[in-house]
Design a protein around this motif. Structure first.
Motif, mmCIF file in Angstrom:
data_model
loop_
_atom_site.group_PDB
_atom_site.id
_atom_site.type_symbol
_atom_site.label_atom_id
_atom_site.label_comp_id
_atom_site.label_asym_id
_atom_site.label_seq_id
_atom_site.Cartn_x
_atom_site.Cartn_y
_atom_site.Cartn_z
ATOM 1 N N ALA A 1 -119.769 44.534 59.938
ATOM 2 C CA ALA A 1 -118.309 45.053 60.371
ATOM 3 C C ALA A 1 -117.872 44.147 61.491
ATOM 4 C CB ALA A 1 -118.632 46.450 61.046
ATOM 5 N N GLY A 2 -119.100 43.646 62.538
ATOM 6 C CA GLY A 2 -118.695 42.571 63.544
ATOM 7 C C GLY A 2 -118.074 41.362 62.824
ATOM 8 N N ARG A 3 -118.863 40.778 61.831
ATOM 9 C CA ARG A 3 -118.264 39.636 60.832
ATOM 10 C C ARG A 3 -117.003 39.670 60.384
ATOM 11 N NH1 ARG A 3 -124.299 38.833 59.879
ATOM 12 N NH2 ARG A 3 -123.895 40.417 58.248
ATOM 13 N N LYS A 4 -116.740 40.921 59.922
ATOM 14 C CA LYS A 4 -115.482 41.208 59.105
ATOM 15 C C LYS A 4 -114.491 41.140 60.085
ATOM 16 C CE LYS A 4 -113.293 43.199 55.474
ATOM 17 N NZ LYS A 4 -113.374 42.838 54.114
ATOM 18 N N ILE A 5 -114.562 41.719 61.343
ATOM 19 C CA ILE A 5 -113.430 42.067 62.180
ATOM 20 C C ILE A 5 -113.096 40.350 62.849
ATOM 21 C CG2 ILE A 5 -113.010 42.721 64.607
ATOM 22 C CD1 ILE A 5 -114.257 45.518 63.564
ATOM 23 N N LEU A 6 -114.124 39.653 63.009
ATOM 24 C CA LEU A 6 -113.979 38.273 63.252
ATOM 25 C C LEU A 6 -113.120 37.514 62.331
ATOM 26 C CD1 LEU A 6 -114.538 35.817 65.211
ATOM 27 C CD2 LEU A 6 -116.444 35.632 63.734
ATOM 28 N N GLU A 7 -113.648 37.846 60.879
ATOM 29 C CA GLU A 7 -112.844 37.040 60.020
ATOM 30 C C GLU A 7 -111.327 37.582 59.919
ATOM 31 O OE1 GLU A 7 -115.461 37.608 56.667
ATOM 32 O OE2 GLU A 7 -114.952 35.800 55.699
ATOM 33 N N GLU A 8 -111.137 38.783 60.045
ATOM 34 C CA GLU A 8 -109.694 39.330 59.910
ATOM 35 C C GLU A 8 -108.813 38.780 61.047
ATOM 36 O OE1 GLU A 8 -110.426 43.389 57.648
ATOM 37 O OE2 GLU A 8 -109.825 43.535 59.591
ATOM 38 N N ARG A 9 -109.539 38.497 62.123
ATOM 39 C CA ARG A 9 -108.350 37.782 63.085
ATOM 40 C C ARG A 9 -108.318 36.299 63.279
ATOM 41 N NH1 ARG A 9 -105.838 41.836 64.756
ATOM 42 N NH2 ARG A 9 -105.495 41.118 66.741
ATOM 43 N N THR A 10 -108.836 35.762 62.393
ATOM 44 C CA THR A 10 -108.394 34.176 62.281
ATOM 45 C C THR A 10 -107.017 34.133 62.088
ATOM 46 O OG1 THR A 10 -109.077 34.076 59.790
ATOM 47 C CG2 THR A 10 -110.820 33.414 61.504
ATOM 48 N N LYS A 11 -106.345 33.160 62.653
ATOM 49 C CA LYS A 11 -104.739 32.869 62.327
ATOM 50 C C LYS A 11 -104.734 31.362 61.848
ATOM 51 C CE LYS A 11 -104.406 35.240 67.001
ATOM 52 N NZ LYS A 11 -105.650 35.282 67.298
ATOM 53 N N LEU A 12 -103.438 31.451 61.441
ATOM 54 C CA LEU A 12 -102.860 30.135 60.977
ATOM 55 C C LEU A 12 -102.134 29.637 61.962
ATOM 56 C CD1 LEU A 12 -102.604 28.598 58.320
ATOM 57 C CD2 LEU A 12 -100.432 29.697 58.096
ATOM 58 N N GLU A 13 -102.181 28.544 62.406
ATOM 59 C CA GLU A 13 -101.660 27.755 63.272
ATOM 60 C C GLU A 13 -100.702 26.564 63.005
ATOM 61 O OE1 GLU A 13 -103.280 26.245 67.235
ATOM 62 O OE2 GLU A 13 -103.598 28.485 67.517
ATOM 63 N N CYS A 14 -99.667 26.190 63.271
ATOM 64 C CA CYS A 14 -98.973 25.173 62.710
ATOM 65 C C CYS A 14 -98.292 24.254 63.556
ATOM 66 C CB CYS A 14 -97.808 25.972 61.697
ATOM 67 S SG CYS A 14 -98.314 26.658 60.373
ATOM 68 N N LYS A 15 -97.618 23.074 62.921
ATOM 69 C CA LYS A 15 -97.304 22.135 64.070
ATOM 70 C C LYS A 15 -96.152 21.485 63.183
ATOM 71 C CE LYS A 15 -98.585 18.110 66.450
ATOM 72 N NZ LYS A 15 -99.706 17.236 67.034
ATOM 73 N N CYS A 16 -94.982 21.353 63.905
ATOM 74 C CA CYS A 16 -93.792 20.606 62.910
ATOM 75 C C CYS A 16 -93.790 19.026 63.298
ATOM 76 C CB CYS A 16 -92.507 21.030 63.719
ATOM 77 S SG CYS A 16 -91.968 22.612 63.401
ATOM 78 N N LEU B 1 -110.062 29.981 64.991
ATOM 79 C CA LEU B 1 -110.562 31.237 65.449
ATOM 80 C C LEU B 1 -110.065 31.988 66.663
ATOM 81 C CD1 LEU B 1 -114.521 30.122 65.691
ATOM 82 C CD2 LEU B 1 -113.517 31.819 63.752
ATOM 83 N N PRO B 2 -110.252 32.996 66.666
ATOM 84 C CA PRO B 2 -109.599 33.952 67.827
ATOM 85 C C PRO B 2 -110.409 33.785 68.965
ATOM 86 C CG PRO B 2 -110.834 35.444 66.282
ATOM 87 C CD PRO B 2 -110.653 34.115 65.661
ATOM 88 N N LYS B 3 -109.947 33.999 70.307
ATOM 89 C CA LYS B 3 -110.691 33.897 71.283
ATOM 90 C C LYS B 3 -111.800 34.995 71.244
ATOM 91 C CE LYS B 3 -108.638 31.337 74.784
ATOM 92 N NZ LYS B 3 -107.115 31.144 74.081
ATOM 93 N N PHE B 4 -112.977 34.889 71.767
ATOM 94 C CA PHE B 4 -113.901 35.715 71.427
ATOM 95 C C PHE B 4 -113.432 37.147 72.092
ATOM 96 C CE2 PHE B 4 -118.116 37.921 71.382
ATOM 97 C CZ PHE B 4 -118.224 37.510 69.776
ATOM 98 N N ARG B 5 -112.927 37.110 73.592
ATOM 99 C CA ARG B 5 -112.447 38.149 74.306
ATOM 100 C C ARG B 5 -111.717 39.338 73.360
ATOM 101 N NH1 ARG B 5 -112.814 38.372 79.447
ATOM 102 N NH2 ARG B 5 -114.802 38.176 78.735
ATOM 103 N N GLU B 6 -110.859 38.672 72.246
ATOM 104 C CA GLU B 6 -110.252 39.515 71.656
ATOM 105 C C GLU B 6 -110.817 40.276 70.682
ATOM 106 O OE1 GLU B 6 -107.090 36.909 69.415
ATOM 107 O OE2 GLU B 6 -106.976 38.518 67.967
ATOM 108 N N ILE B 7 -112.006 39.611 70.253
ATOM 109 C CA ILE B 7 -113.000 40.378 69.266
ATOM 110 C C ILE B 7 -113.771 41.450 70.176
ATOM 111 C CG2 ILE B 7 -115.217 40.118 67.816
ATOM 112 C CD1 ILE B 7 -112.535 38.957 66.827
ATOM 113 N N GLY B 8 -114.040 41.279 71.391
ATOM 114 C CA GLY B 8 -114.618 42.132 72.304
ATOM 115 C C GLY B 8 -113.825 43.451 72.103
ATOM 116 N N TYR B 9 -112.396 43.315 72.567
ATOM 117 C CA TYR B 9 -111.608 44.379 72.507
ATOM 118 C C TYR B 9 -111.561 45.080 71.384
ATOM 119 C CZ TYR B 9 -110.240 43.541 77.270
ATOM 120 O OH TYR B 9 -110.036 43.268 78.788
ATOM 121 N N MET B 10 -111.429 44.256 70.444
ATOM 122 C CA MET B 10 -111.461 45.083 68.762
ATOM 123 C C MET B 10 -112.690 45.767 68.648
ATOM 124 S SD MET B 10 -108.825 43.823 67.127
ATOM 125 C CE MET B 10 -109.373 44.496 65.671
#
Ligand SMILES: *[C@@H]1O[C@H](CO)[C@@H](O)[C@H](O)[C@H]1NC(C)=O
Ligand SMILES: *[C@@H]1O[C@H](CO)[C@@H](O)[C@H](O)[C@H]1NC(C)=O
Length: 350
Positions: free
Chosen positions: A188-203, A219-228
Motif C-alpha cells: 500500500a505504501g509503495r502503491k501510494i508513492l507510485e500513484e503520486r509521481t507526476k509529469l513535469e514539462c518544459k517548453c 517523484l513527489p516530495k516525501f512529506r506529501e506521501i507522509g500526509y497521504m
C-alpha cells in the motif's frame, strides 16, 4: 574499490546509527571494513536481506537512508500523538518494531516501504547506484498526437518499487497473519508513492513559444506521501485472516465482520489488532508511554495535556528568554538597546 570503501566510510557511521543507534565504531576502523563485515554487523536483518546486502553494498546505504526517511516522516506525522512513532522491542533496519498488529504498525510498514522505494529511485536518478539510472523506457515521442517528447531524467519508480519489494518484504519470514498484514501495508505504501509521481514539462522554442515540449516523470516530495499515509492511517480497516481449508496457513485477509469475503483495497492500510492506548510504558505492546512528553497546557486537542498525559497530570517548567530590543542609533556613533524578556511555560507529562 577505492570509491566503494570511501563511500562506505562516509555513510557507515550514519547507517550504523540508524541501524543500531547505540554502539558505535570508530571511523578509522570503518575504512578497512568490507561489505561482508558491515552486513554481518547490521542487527535484525533476515537471511535474504543479508544476502542482498552482501551482493549490493552500494544499495544498503541507500536502503538505510530510505528507512531513515520513513522514520523521520513518521515522527513528524505523529509528533502530537500519544504514540510518537517510537517503540520498545526488537531492533531492525527500520527502527524498533511494534509487537501488536495495530494501525500504528501498519503505518510504520507502509512508510518505510515507501521510504526505501523513494530513496532508491532518487539514487538511481542521481547516478548513485550501479544498476539503475533514469527510466530508459521514457524516450522519444510519447504519442505523435500529443506533440511532446520524453526528455530529461524520468524517475525509474518501477525499479525503486521492485527493489523495496525485494528488500523490505524479505523480512517477512513467518507464515502467519501478521505476515499478510505487513506485506499488504508495504505494498500500500509503495502503491501510494507510485500513484503520486507526476509529469513535469518544459517548453522549448523562440522566447518561450513552446513549439516543442519535453516532459519527464518526477517523484513527489516525501512529506506529501507522509500526509497521504496519515490519511490512510485514520481510515485504516481491520482485517482477519482466512485459512484455506486444507492448509493451516492463513492465505489471505478479509475485512473483519464483513459478509462474504470482502477484501481490503490495494491502498487501504490494514490492521489485525486494536491499538493499546500508549499511556504507559509496556514491553508487551511496545508502548513507550507518554511520561516526559511535551504537551500543550492550553489546547484541548490531542496535544493537550489532559489527553497526552492520560490524566496523570503534568509538570510546569518556566523559562525566561532575554534579548536586546528597541535598539536606537545615537549620533555619533553608538547604538543603545533595551533588554527585553519574556517568560514562557512548558508542560511535560508526569
Ligand atoms: C517519544 O516518546 C518517548 C517517551 O516519552 C521518548 O522517549 C522519545 O524520545 C520520543 N521520541 C520522539 C521522536 O520524540
Ligand atoms: C497550544 O494550543 C493552542 C490552541 O490549540 C495554540 O494556539 C498554541 O499555539 C499551542 N501552544 C504550543 C506551545 O504549541
Amino acid at each position: 574499490m577505492c570509491s566503494r570503501s570511501a563511500l562506505l566510510s562516509v555513510y557507515y557511521p550514519q547507517i550504523f546509527l540508524i541501524l543500531t543507534s547505540g554502539s558505535y565504531l570508530a571511523l578509522s576502523s570503518v575504512v578497512a571494513l568490507g561489505a561482508n563485515i558491515i552486513c554481518n554487523k547490521i542487527p535484525g536483518l533476515a537471511p535474504r536481506q543479508r544476502a542482498l546486502c552482501q551482493s549490493r553494498p552500494d544499495a544498503i546505504i541507500v536502503i538505510g537512508e530510505g528507512a531513515q526517511l520513513g522514520i523521520n516522516e513518521c515522527q513528524y506525522q505523529f509528533r502530537y500523538g500519544r504514540w510518537n512513532c517510537s517503540a520498545l522491542g526488537e531492533r531492525t533496519v527500520f527502527g524498533q518494531e511494534l509487537r501488536v498488529g495495530s494501525k500504528e504498525a501498519a503505518f510504520t510498514y507502509a512508510i518505510t516501504a515507501a521510504g526505501v522505494a523513494h530513496a532508491v529511485t532518487t539514487a538511481c536518478s542521481q547516478g548513485n547506484l550501479n544498476q539503475c539510472g533514469c527510466d530508459r523506457e521514457k524516450h522519444g515521442y510519447h504519442t505523435q498526437e500529443e506533440g511532446w517528447k520524453w526528455g530529461g531524467c524520468s524517475a525509474d519508480i518501477k525499479y525503486g518499487v521492485e527493489f523495496s519489494r525485494r528488500f523490505v518484504d524479505a523480512r517477512e519470514i513467518r507464515k502467519n497473519a501478521r505476515r499478510l498484514m505487513n506485506l499488504h501495508n508495504n505494498e500500500a505504501g509503495r502503491k501510494i508513492l507510485e500513484e503520486r509521481t507526476k509529469l513535469e514539462c518544459k517548453c522549448h522554442g523562440v522566447s518561450g513559444s513552446c513549439t516543442t515540449r519535453t516532459c519527464w516523470i518526477t517523484l513527489p516530495k516525501f512529506r506529501e506521501i507522509g500526509y497521504m499515509l496519515k490519511e490512510r492511517y485514520s481510515e485504516a480497516v481491520q482485517v482477519e485472516p482466512v485459512r484455506a481449508s486444507r492448509l493451516r496457513q492463513p492465505s489471505f485477509l478479509r475485512l473483519k465482520d464483513s459478509r462474504g469475503y470482502q477484501k481490503p483495497t490495494d491502498t487501504d492500510l490494514v490492521y489485525l489488532e486494536r491499538s493499546p492506548n500508549y499511556c504507559e510504558e509496556d514491553r508487551a505492546t511496545g508502548s513507550t508511554g507518554t511520561r516526559g512528553r511535551l504537551c500543550n497546557g492550553t489546547s484541548t486537542q490531542t496535544v493537550g495535556c489532559n489527553v497526552m498525559c492520560c490524566g496523570r497530570g503534568y509538570n510546569t517548567h518556566h523559562y525566561t528568554r532575554v534579548w536586546q530590543c528597541n535598539c536606537k542609533f545615537h549620533w555619533c556613533c553608538f547604538v543603545k538597546c533595551n533588554t527585553c524578556s519574556e517568560t514562557s511555560e512548558l508542560f511535560t507529562c508526569k
